[in-house]
Design an enzyme around this catalytic site. Structure first.
Site, short mmCIF file in Angstrom:
data_model
loop_
_atom_site.label_atom_id
_atom_site.label_comp_id
_atom_site.label_asym_id
_atom_site.label_seq_id
_atom_site.Cartn_x
_atom_site.Cartn_y
_atom_site.Cartn_z
N SER A 1 29.81 36.37 47.97
CA SER A 1 30.93 36.26 47.05
C SER A 1 30.43 35.66 45.76
CB SER A 1 32.04 35.41 47.64
OG SER A 1 31.87 34.07 47.27
N LYS A 2 31.26 35.80 44.78
CA LYS A 2 30.83 35.34 43.47
C LYS A 2 30.71 33.82 43.43
CE LYS A 2 33.67 38.80 41.89
NZ LYS A 2 34.72 39.32 41.06
N ARG A 3 31.39 33.18 44.36
CA ARG A 3 31.38 31.73 44.33
C ARG A 3 30.11 31.16 44.96
NH1 ARG A 3 36.05 33.11 46.60
NH2 ARG A 3 37.62 33.64 45.06
#
Ligand code: GLU
Length: 308
Positions: A236-238
């Site tokens: 995920s982008k996080r």
């Protein structure tokens, strides 16, 4: 037939995003369908124009083509406002003055990336305490148990509950919710097939119910496995994950990336990928993908190795 990719420009594209983009593209193109890209930038706090620009550049670099100019949800706010008014007139929305602290208190800790919180219906069942700021507008869900046929997962049961699932469609500060924009846009833009990550499976019932409020139906859904890294963490982008730009920086060509993705996800066997395990997106359109691969919940990705 029309497919779409609907990225939120909140970061650079990583392999998890292009996996979903690829499957939506593969499905549309193999059916001789049209394909569009829609930038889902209604969340003005998290979206950045530069990411939208980079996403389109990355997609083009990887070999995607689209049949219409990309649309930006931030340019369609008057359209969403019309639908909000329509629902207000039908009394399907109610004002909610609950502040963030209260909402946090009542909702169980959401998992990372989870897109809905549990509401207790306070402003529906009580005369709301009018706050200093304007209200948010919640959609009052009917109690409904139903199902839809997912292209890869077969019949999927869903349940929506009044109050608990009363989602905010317009926030107190005027921001339009993703659920409203996505439902309106897919129908407005003539999309017939939505292929997306199965992280959105828990909210598909909400979106179908919302579409019914506008007398819209008939969209086909296909929810595809999420990619996880070797430790089992979601890309995920996080989290730290491989963006297309990182891979470019390591000297990877689009064909390297597609070859690795195809082998690593199991949609191709090593013997199927000639030329040093490189393959183009156009060539990938010619392959068959086993339904078993796409019916999985997660797929573990091996590390990218440019030497493979
Ligand atoms: N914009 C959403 C996201 O990037 C996807 C919405 C959808 O495919 O329905 O998570």
């Amino acid at each position: 037939m029309k497919g779409r990719f609907a990225p939120s420009p909140t970061g650079h594209m990583h392999v998890g995003n292009i996996w979903v983009a690829f499957l939506s593209y593969w499905s549309a193109r193999r059916q001789g369908g049209e394909y569009i890209v829609r930038i889902e930038d209604v969340d003005t706090q998290r979206s950045k124009p530069i990411y939208a620009e980079h996403i389109l550049e990355d997609l083009a670099w990887l070999g995607f083509t689209w049949d219409e100019e990309p649309t930006y949800q931030s340019q369609r706010l008057p359209v969403y406002e019309q639908y909000v008014m329509e629902l207000q007139q039908q009394q399907r929305l109610y004002p909610c003055y609950c502040n963030r602290a209260r909402l946090q208190e009542i909702s169980s800790a959401p998992h990372q990336g989870e897109s809905h919180h549990v509401y207790d219906g306070y402003c529906f069942t009580n005369t709301p305490t009018v706050g200093e700021r304007p209200p948010s507008w919640r959609f009052h869900m009917p109690n409904e148990e139903n199902s839809f046929i997912d292209i890869y997962r077969g019949r999927v049961q869903y349940e929506v509950q009044s109050l608990v699932d009363d989602i905010i469609l317009k926030r107190w500060d005027g921001m339009i919710a993703y659920h409203l924009a996505v439902v309106i846009d897919d129908y407005d833009m003539g999309v017939t097939e939505v292929i997306r990550g199965n992280d959105l499976l828990p909210v598909t019932g909400h979106q179908i119910t919302l579409a019914h409020a506008f007398e819209l139906s008939g969209l086909q859904y296909g929810h595809v496995p999420m990619l996880v890294d070797e430790e089992g963490y979601r890309l995920s982008k996080r989290q730290q994950s491989i963006t297309i730009r990182d891979l470019q920086g390591q000297g990877a060509s689009p064909e390297h990336i597609w070859g690795w993705l195809a082998l690593s996800t199991g949609i191709l066997e090593p013997g199927d990928v000639p030329r040093c395990r490189k393959i183009s997106l156009d060539e990938l359109l010619g392959i068959k993908i086993s339904p078993q691969v796409l019916a999985q919940d997660i797929i573990k990705l091996t590390n990218f190795d440019i030497m493979v």
